[in-house]
Write a protein that holds these residues in place. Structure first.
Motif, PDB file in Angstrom:
ATOM      1  N   LEU A   1      -0.916  14.551  -9.171  1.00 19.44           N
ATOM      2  CA  LEU A   1      -0.887  14.050  -8.140  1.00 19.44           C
ATOM      3  C   LEU A   1       0.667  13.115  -7.931  1.00 19.44           C
ATOM      4  CD1 LEU A   1      -4.005  12.018  -9.289  1.00 19.44           C
ATOM      5  CD2 LEU A   1      -3.764  13.612  -7.691  1.00 19.44           C
ATOM      6  N   VAL A   2       1.024  12.923  -6.178  1.00 15.01           N
ATOM      7  CA  VAL A   2       2.244  12.501  -6.344  1.00 15.01           C
ATOM      8  C   VAL A   2       1.706  11.027  -5.224  1.00 15.01           C
ATOM      9  CG1 VAL A   2       1.861  14.069  -4.072  1.00 15.01           C
ATOM     10  CG2 VAL A   2       4.356  12.537  -5.013  1.00 15.01           C
ATOM     11  N   LEU A   3       2.323  10.092  -5.078  1.00 11.78           N
ATOM     12  CA  LEU A   3       2.766   9.463  -3.841  1.00 11.78           C
ATOM     13  C   LEU A   3       3.208   8.930  -2.732  1.00 11.78           C
ATOM     14  CD1 LEU A   3       4.121   6.249  -4.054  1.00 11.78           C
ATOM     15  CD2 LEU A   3       3.581   5.940  -6.238  1.00 11.78           C
ATOM     16  N   HIS A   4       2.894   8.876  -1.477  1.00  9.49           N
ATOM     17  CA  HIS A   4       4.095   8.728  -0.695  1.00  9.49           C
ATOM     18  C   HIS A   4       4.485   7.431   0.072  1.00  9.49           C
ATOM     19  CE1 HIS A   4       3.588  13.671   0.401  1.00  9.49           C
ATOM     20  NE2 HIS A   4       2.900  13.745  -0.529  1.00  9.49           N
TER      21      HIS A   4
ATOM     22  N   PHE B   1       1.361  -1.145  -0.370  1.00  7.59           N
ATOM     23  CA  PHE B   1       0.007  -0.310   0.198  1.00  7.59           C
ATOM     24  C   PHE B   1       0.982   1.483  -0.011  1.00  7.59           C
ATOM     25  CE2 PHE B   1      -3.074  -3.401   1.818  1.00  7.59           C
ATOM     26  CZ  PHE B   1      -4.120  -2.706   1.377  1.00  7.59           C
ATOM     27  N   VAL B   2       0.258   2.035  -0.764  1.00  5.74           N
ATOM     28  CA  VAL B   2       0.907   3.776  -0.594  1.00  5.74           C
ATOM     29  C   VAL B   2      -0.220   4.821  -0.603  1.00  5.74           C
ATOM     30  CG1 VAL B   2       2.828   2.748  -2.567  1.00  5.74           C
ATOM     31  CG2 VAL B   2       0.947   4.182  -2.799  1.00  5.74           C
ATOM     32  N   VAL B   3       0.494   6.054  -0.116  1.00  2.06           N
ATOM     33  CA  VAL B   3      -0.389   7.784   0.019  1.00  2.06           C
ATOM     34  C   VAL B   3      -0.630   7.911  -1.384  1.00  2.06           C
ATOM     35  CG1 VAL B   3      -1.739   8.505   1.315  1.00  2.06           C
ATOM     36  CG2 VAL B   3      -0.914   6.644   2.625  1.00  2.06           C
ATOM     37  N   LEU B   4      -2.092   8.100  -1.401  1.00  2.00           N
ATOM     38  CA  LEU B   4      -2.077   9.601  -2.501  1.00  2.00           C
ATOM     39  C   LEU B   4      -2.354  10.293  -2.096  1.00  2.00           C
ATOM     40  CD1 LEU B   4      -1.316   8.963  -6.044  1.00  2.00           C
ATOM     41  CD2 LEU B   4      -4.124   8.622  -6.111  1.00  2.00           C
ATOM     42  N   ALA B   5      -1.682  11.429  -2.892  1.00  2.39           N
ATOM     43  CA  ALA B   5      -2.479  12.485  -2.504  1.00  2.39           C
ATOM     44  C   ALA B   5      -2.450  13.828  -3.659  1.00  2.39           C
ATOM     45  CB  ALA B   5      -1.846  13.380  -1.148  1.00  2.39           C
ATOM     46  N   ALA B   6      -2.455  14.875  -3.205  1.00 10.80           N
ATOM     47  CA  ALA B   6      -2.108  15.821  -4.632  1.00 10.80           C
ATOM     48  C   ALA B   6      -1.353  16.347  -4.113  1.00 10.80           C
ATOM     49  CB  ALA B   6      -3.479  17.025  -4.481  1.00 10.80           C
ATOM     50  N   ARG B   7      -0.272  16.759  -5.007  1.00  9.89           N
ATOM     51  CA  ARG B   7       1.478  17.463  -5.280  1.00  9.89           C
ATOM     52  C   ARG B   7       1.412  18.688  -4.211  1.00  9.89           C
ATOM     53  NH1 ARG B   7       5.172  15.363  -7.623  1.00  9.89           N
ATOM     54  NH2 ARG B   7       4.480  14.852  -9.032  1.00  9.89           N
ATOM     55  N   ASP B   8       0.573  19.683  -4.297  1.00  6.49           N
ATOM     56  CA  ASP B   8       0.099  20.900  -3.280  1.00  6.49           C
ATOM     57  C   ASP B   8      -0.340  20.296  -2.227  1.00  6.49           C
ATOM     58  OD1 ASP B   8      -2.321  20.267  -4.953  1.00  6.49           O
ATOM     59  OD2 ASP B   8      -2.281  22.928  -5.472  1.00  6.49           O
ATOM     60  N   HIS B   9      -1.105  19.298  -1.330  1.00  2.57           N
ATOM     61  CA  HIS B   9      -1.482  18.865  -0.626  1.00  2.57           C
ATOM     62  C   HIS B   9      -0.797  20.164   0.641  1.00  2.57           C
ATOM     63  CE1 HIS B   9      -3.640  17.534   2.857  1.00  2.57           C
ATOM     64  NE2 HIS B   9      -4.155  16.627   1.994  1.00  2.57           N
ATOM     65  N   PRO B  10      -2.168  21.163   1.693  1.00  2.00           N
ATOM     66  CA  PRO B  10      -1.167  22.218   2.286  1.00  2.00           C
ATOM     67  C   PRO B  10      -1.047  21.262   3.980  1.00  2.00           C
ATOM     68  CG  PRO B  10      -3.364  22.243   1.995  1.00  2.00           C
ATOM     69  CD  PRO B  10      -3.229  21.484   1.086  1.00  2.00           C
ATOM     70  N   ARG B  11      -1.427  19.716   4.029  1.00  2.00           N
ATOM     71  CA  ARG B  11      -0.443  20.103   4.830  1.00  2.00           C
ATOM     72  C   ARG B  11       0.437  18.685   4.773  1.00  2.00           C
ATOM     73  NH1 ARG B  11      -4.520  19.381   9.186  1.00  2.00           N
ATOM     74  NH2 ARG B  11      -6.266  20.477   8.840  1.00  2.00           N
ATOM     75  N   LEU B  12       0.829  18.668   3.585  1.00  3.13           N
ATOM     76  CA  LEU B  12       2.455  17.346   3.576  1.00  3.13           C
ATOM     77  C   LEU B  12       3.191  18.221   3.324  1.00  3.13           C
ATOM     78  CD1 LEU B  12      -0.379  14.492   2.028  1.00  3.13           C
ATOM     79  CD2 LEU B  12       0.257  15.036   4.437  1.00  3.13           C
ATOM     80  N   ALA B  13       3.347  19.458   3.262  1.00  3.43           N
ATOM     81  CA  ALA B  13       4.721  20.091   2.536  1.00  3.43           C
ATOM     82  C   ALA B  13       5.617  19.701   3.104  1.00  3.43           C
ATOM     83  CB  ALA B  13       4.569  21.666   2.791  1.00  3.43           C
ATOM     84  N   GLY B  14       5.952  18.660   4.566  1.00  2.89           N
ATOM     85  CA  GLY B  14       6.348  18.842   5.270  1.00  2.89           C
ATOM     86  C   GLY B  14       7.073  16.781   5.563  1.00  2.89           C
TER      87      GLY B  14
END
Length: 307
Positions: A261-264, A172-185
């Motif tokens: 999109l970006v995966l984490h 599993f991975v986590v998919l998010a918007a590349r500019d997600h404001p909570r995930l800058a760090g």
């Protein structure tokens, strides 16, 4: 004992009756009338000196002697079918048949782009029809023959009459918007829990694998929506603050399609097991050469995806 005096077709009658446990289904499968099947069964009983199958409230029940003979007969029938298949060469690939596959849109996206060209080239008269497995093993369909093959990563507690083969193992991975404001760090567990989430639920149950893993740690996440697709949720993440915890191949396909999109990696502290994708079939089709060939093609496509 002189084999010339034996009717070897009776072995097939025994084999099919043992699989079906139902005279009507067995007769239909062998294209026999009920009286013809009864005549063959009586002859078989006389030759083997045992009732073999007795009536029960729901069909037929094998006797202890039938259970004893079943593995031997299955082996003989499989060898005879293999012999005649070999005599036919590759003519079986010209058979005009419909094969019904129960699976998910994730499997369709993962396997079919490489699988379908193979089928069209080598078995041009084969028509593959897919059905949504809806989160459940299509047990009745497999037993009745209306489903030839089922592929998913969530089947469990298979009956003894079912066969299985592992195709893929995915994390599993986590998919998010590349500019997600909570995930800058980056994505840690507190940031993960602070966001809202999408999840896939084929049965309507919102207590999924991720949620059970979090509950084991005394944590919960906020679910914004549960969707009946593995593919559609990835499109809803774009331009939002939603997160989607999904299989790696789903996320990679979404990122390749959409640069926003970006995966984490799954955040440390959230331990999720890998998903084992299996193909499942009933023993009735185990020796059928066309279906065995199809399963081999699927396995080969899956093995190429793992490289």
């Amino acid at each position: 004992m002189n084999i010339a005096n034996k009717d070897l077709n009776l072995l097939l009658v025994f084999h099919v009756l043992y699989q079906e446990r139902n005279a009507s289904l067995a007769a239909a499968r062998m294209a026999l009338s009920q009286p013809a099947l009864s005549h063959k069964l009586n002859k078989l009983r006389h030759e083997l000196g045992d009732a073999l199958f007795v009536r029960a409230p729901r069909g037929l029940t094998p006797t202890p002697r039938a259970h004893e003979l079943a593995p031997l007969v299955q082996g003989l029938v499989a060898e005879l079918e293999a012999f005649y298949d070999q005599c036919e060469g590759r003519d079986f690939l010209q058979r005009a048949e419909r094969i019904h596959l129960y699976t998910t849109d994730y499997i369709e996206q993962t396997l079919l782009p490489a699988l379908l060209p193979r089928l069209r080239e080598q078995a041009p008269n084969l028509l593959l029809i897919t059905h949504n497995t809806r989160g459940l093993l299509p047990r009745e369909e497999l037993e009745k023959g209306t489903c030839d093959l089922a592929i998913a990563g969530f089947y469990a507690n298979l009956p003894d009459t079912f066969r299985q083969q592992r195709l893929l193992s995915e994390d599993f991975v986590v998919l998010a918007a590349r500019d997600h404001p909570r995930l800058a760090g980056g994505l840690d567990l507190p940031a993960y829990l602070a966001c809202e989430h999408l999840l896939t639920t084929l049965t309507g149950d919102l207590n999924g694998l991720v949620d059970r893993a979090l509950q084991a740690q005394g944590q919960t996440r906020r679910v914004a929506a549960g969707l009946s697709s593995f593919i559609a949720p990835s499109r809803l993440v774009r331009g939002s603050e939603l997160l989607l915890t999904c299989l790696r191949s789903v996320a990679e396909e979404a990122v390749a399609r959409d640069a926003s999109l970006v995966l984490h990696p799954v955040p440390a502290g959230l331990e999720l097991p890998q998903v084992e994708v299996m193909q499942i079939w009933h023993e009735r089709t185990d020796a059928d050469r066309l279906r065995r060939w199809l399963r081999q093609q699927i396995q080969q496509v899956a093995s190429e995806l793992r490289r």
